[in-house]
Design an enzyme around this catalytic site. Structure first.
Site, PDB file in Angstrom:
ATOM      1  N   GLY A  36       1.279   0.098  -2.258  1.00 36.15           N
ATOM      2  CA  GLY A  36      -0.141  -0.219  -2.092  1.00 36.15           C
ATOM      3  C   GLY A  36      -0.938   1.069  -2.165  1.00 36.15           C
TER       4      GLY A  36
ATOM      5  N   GLY B 129      -4.500   1.308  -1.993  1.00 34.26           N
ATOM      6  CA  GLY B 129      -5.886   1.171  -1.553  1.00 34.26           C
ATOM      7  C   GLY B 129      -6.219   2.344  -0.639  1.00 34.26           C
TER       8      GLY B 129
ATOM      9  CE  LYS C  41      -8.021  -6.265  12.276  1.00 35.70           C
ATOM     10  NZ  LYS C  41      -9.423  -5.816  12.127  1.00 35.70           N
TER      11      LYS C  41
END
Lengths: 328, 328
Positions: free
Chosen positions: A7, A9, A211
């Site tokens: 990833g 990002g 979360k």
């Protein structure tokens, strides 16, 4: 430790940039279509050149010329799963993590999907592996929510609640401060880059709920004598209400009473709930702007409050690298 | 783990009472003149009877009929040092800890003396041992200040500051709320048992300074590539000013300006300072009553704020037992 960062990002790039400062080495990195694996060709004894990876991503939109599968097959100690959060089967993140566990390597997640949607499957994969998983970065960015609950021990934590989405908190803070309505402040937040073009994930409470689901899983599995008795939570188990329907008038009324509105998420070993709630204007839960706060209710040590930056590349990367340190 | 609990004050007694809940067993306990060591005679397969120990201490002022030395010689995994903090040579706490390390056992300290006054000697003893030390309970009671700095990694923490003495904070809070002078509120705090008959340790800033010295040692030794290069701090290195001379008028003036006064301690890898400081009345540092707060300034993750109960038997015991868990 040798890291494979999956990833590219903001979080993945920050992990690549900061790993060296924490005494670790990135031996592979991948985005959705390309990868780079350390092979010494860039003149380094070992590891990839972090600056080169970040520069290629910025200039050419790729991290390297290899296949993503090559990064997953690299010789790493810890796989860092920093691809975007996906719901349901939580793929491809889930498979990235289980691939590492099947090879008896560790995995550190910044991706909420696998821990929120498939916690039981993940625990089972850990039980069959020499490797372990950590996921501090999935809850509250730089705030050490998961590790603090672990240190107190889940069996001695009765509830965890807080403000866990900076975008929704920024909007509510501005609405109260300026007496503006939701639509106006949302547009402003989008201009500032605080809110996405499609803000649903944040303003509908989904992100905060994921979360809280993760925290509920930590509490439930951590407190159970036998994991088989633990209740597994996923987003479907959460009672979620967002902030789209909070009228500016509600904030004005609250202010006259010395209170304000915050999107509060709460997790116990039995329930997960996210909804806008009235809180004292100068109270602990009324953090401003994009700040997050977590309140941990304990059996023997009263209430702990932890506030800080709940998002951001370096902030979240520091949580990832803290997890890597705990795996050493 | 098998624990030997040295010291039978509020913290030691709470550790004895709570250890079982955390999956540990107390095999020995001592106060300054007596001890009890598990020998099966109280009908238990192993470990001492926690209720009996606490009852004997309450009814007869002793924990048992053995000698304190017998507890130090017992077959424990972790020695819990919970005797009163002493300055200078930090005895007898220092020797209790080194005795455990010489036997390659771990030690968990609630006693600030050895970590604040003889950190270098303690590190040297750890280097020569298979055992390790932890001391979360010495700073901020239930607040995980030390372990959070360790997880972020000391090299990435630029400063730690906060309100670290509940007695001084209670007095300043009451002075501001009631417009009363120091002497009046001190007498009130003494009646309530919040302040000692001799309050010097708290109101002169010594207690807060010791906690900051401990944090400075964690930052200095944790950030040094070679411990030999680390600067060791002790109370003598702290710049300390207490609250005796804070006039009620200063708090009234501060209030007119939307501010108040708090006894703020700050530690970096180079300095330790404790002094009354002006802070925003509704700001993060303006915790009320006996609450404590720690602010951790980081290189990559901004500022973390952690507030909670800074003292109390069960609160501090939970920090001790969290450390025991980290040693497993």
């Amino acid at each position: 430790m040798k890291l494979a960062v999956i990833g590219a990002g903001a979080v993945g790039r920050s992990v690549v940039e900061l790993a060296g400062e924490y005494g670790h080495e990135v031996v592979a990195a991948a985005d959705s279509s390309t990868a780079v694996v350390a092979d010494g060709t860039d003149g380094r004894a070992s590891g990839v050149d972090p600056d080169a990876v970040v520069a290629r991503k910025a200039e050419r939109g790729i991290v390297g010329d290899a296949e993503p599968a090559d990064a997953l097959a690299a010789d790493y100690d810890v796989l860092v799963e920093a691809t975007p959060t996906t719901l349901g089967d939580a793929e491809p993140g889930f498979s990235h993590v289980t691939t590492a566990l099947e090879r008896d390597r560790h995995a550190v997640l910044a991706n909420k999907g696998p821990v929120a949607e498939r916690f039981g499957d993940l625990r089972a994969a850990v039980d069959d592996s020499e490797g372990d998983i950590r996921f501090e970065a999935t809850v509250g960015g730089a705030i050490p929510a998961v590790s603090t609950v672990e240190d107190i021990e889940p069996g001695h934590v009765t509830a965890v609640r807080g403000v866990l989405n900076g975008t929704a908190n920024f909007i509510l803070t501005r609405m109260a401060a300026e007496g503006l309505d939701y639509d106006h402040v949302l547009a402003e937040a989008q201009d500032l880059g605080v809110a996405e073009a499609d803000p649903s994930f944040d303003v509908d409470g989904t992100d905060a709920a994921l979360k809280c689901v993760i925290l509920a899983n930590v509490l439930s599995f951590g407190a159970a004598d036998d994991p088989a008795d633990a209740r597994e939570f996923s987003l479907a188990d959460a009672d979620v209400e967002g902030i789209r329907d909070v009228p500016g008038s509600a904030l004005r009324l609250a202010a006259e009473d010395g209170r304000t509105v915050r999107l509060i998420g709460e997790a116990t070993g039995e329930t997960v709930r996210v909804a806008p709630r009235l809180v004292p204007e100068n109270g602990t839960l009324a953090v401003s702007g994009t700040q997050n706060i977590v309140q941990i209710e304990t059996s023997h040590a009263g209430r702990l409050n932890i506030s800080g930056r709940g998002a951001g590349g370096p902030e979240t990367a520091s949580a990832v690298l803290g997890d890597v340190g705990r795996l050493e």
